[in-house]
Design an enzyme around this catalytic site. Structure first.
Site, PDB file in Angstrom:
ATOM      1  N   SER A   1       0.862  -1.187   0.000  1.00  0.00           N
ATOM      2  CA  SER A   1       0.000   0.000   0.000  1.00  0.00           C
ATOM      3  C   SER A   1       0.894   1.231   0.000  1.00  0.00           C
ATOM      4  O   SER A   1       2.063   1.161   0.391  1.00  0.00           O
ATOM      5  CB  SER A   1      -0.881   0.000   1.256  1.00  0.00           C
ATOM      6  OG  SER A   1      -1.471   1.269   1.481  1.00  0.00           O
TER       7      SER A   1
ATOM      8  N   TYR B   1      -2.517  -0.472  10.251  1.00  0.00           N
ATOM      9  CA  TYR B   1      -2.542  -0.819   8.833  1.00  0.00           C
ATOM     10  C   TYR B   1      -1.186  -0.523   8.196  1.00  0.00           C
ATOM     11  O   TYR B   1      -0.644  -1.343   7.445  1.00  0.00           O
ATOM     12  CB  TYR B   1      -3.653  -0.054   8.134  1.00  0.00           C
ATOM     13  CG  TYR B   1      -3.791  -0.382   6.666  1.00  0.00           C
ATOM     14  CD1 TYR B   1      -4.366  -1.590   6.252  1.00  0.00           C
ATOM     15  CD2 TYR B   1      -3.362   0.505   5.686  1.00  0.00           C
ATOM     16  CE1 TYR B   1      -4.493  -1.898   4.917  1.00  0.00           C
ATOM     17  CE2 TYR B   1      -3.491   0.214   4.343  1.00  0.00           C
ATOM     18  CZ  TYR B   1      -4.055  -0.997   3.965  1.00  0.00           C
ATOM     19  OH  TYR B   1      -4.177  -1.296   2.631  1.00  0.00           O
TER      20      TYR B   1
END
Length: 258
Positions: free
Chosen positions: A142, A155
């Site tokens: 990501s 995350y």
């Protein structure tokens, strides 16, 4: 239709929706047999039907990637039938909050799926790839793995781990004919985004969607088929010279947002 993956077997986690589903259908349409791993059997079977409707072949397996025993059993059952050529570690979950808003339970949950899930799958599949001296691993990291994003402590931690695991595997297995790369998507319009907005901003969904879209310099969110296109390319023979690399696909988020 291009048949770049004839006689190839692709294992994809989280293939029942979003990016995973679109990538699975792309692989199937280009000749691969696609093994779809997901906890959501309804979604996985829907993906299987889409692949078969397009003339492809697919199988589905219920699997919690965070559970090593389940992963090992599923991978063993696939290997009894066919050689695994490509592994896509797509399954993942999100969490919102800074470190104060991240409980130990939250951290463990994110780690179990995003980090350990990726580890479990590679640990189970790579020995077979090593035996055949060929294989491709593609992990989904990501933009959060390389830049700071507000309220994404757990995350970001997990996706940073995915990025560095990718580098390690690429380095350790390059002499075994195994390529390993990852991609780093920015915000992509998936059912997850819609559910997130419905849950957290039920009265301001359109406003928040616009705000999230504009956070990418290009002015919109990514489309699942754009992400799937990069995944499929990196797993094809056209990308045979690429390993140990991270590919941002983020509308300029990492390099132009300053």
């Amino acid at each position: 239709m291009n048949q770049r993956f004839n006689n190839k077997v692709v294992v994809i986690t989280g293939g029942g929706s979003g990016i995973g589903q679109t990538a699975a259908v792309r692989f199937g349409s280009e000749g691969a047999h696609v093994a779809i791993l997901d906890l959501d059997m309804v979604g996985a079977q829907a993906t299987q039907m889409l692949i078969e409707a397009a003339g492809g072949n697919a199988s589905v397996y219920e699997c919690n990637v965070g559970n090593a025993e389940q992963v090992n059993n599923v991978v063993a059952s696939i290997l009894k039938e066919r050689k695994i050529d490509i592994l896509i570690n797509n399954a993942g979950i999100a969490h919102i909050g800074n470190i104060e808003a991240t409980s130990e339970t939250d951290l463990d949950r994110i780690y179990q799926v995003n980090v350990k899930g990726c580890y479990n799958m590679m640990k189970a599949v790579i020995p077979s790839m090593k035996e055949y001296q060929s294989g491709v691993v593609l992990n989904l990291a990501s933009v959060a793995s390389s830049v700071g994003i507000e309220d994404r402590f757990a995350y970001s931690m997990s996706k940073g781990a995915v990025l560095t695991m990718t580098y390690s595997v690429a380095k350790d297995y390059i002499k075994d004919g195994i390529r390993c790369n990852c991609i780093a998507p920015g915000r992509v319009h998936t059912p997850f985004v819609d559910n997130f907005l419905e849950k957290n901003y039920p009265d301001d969904k359109e406003e928040m969607f616009e705000k999230l879209s504009k956070s990418q310099p290009i002015g919109r969110m990514g489309k699942v088929d754009e992400i799937a296109g990069l995944i499929v390319y990196l797993c094809s023979d056209e990308a045979a010279f690429i390993t140990g690399s991270n590919f941002p696909i983020d509308g300029g988020f990492v390099t132009l947002n300053n």
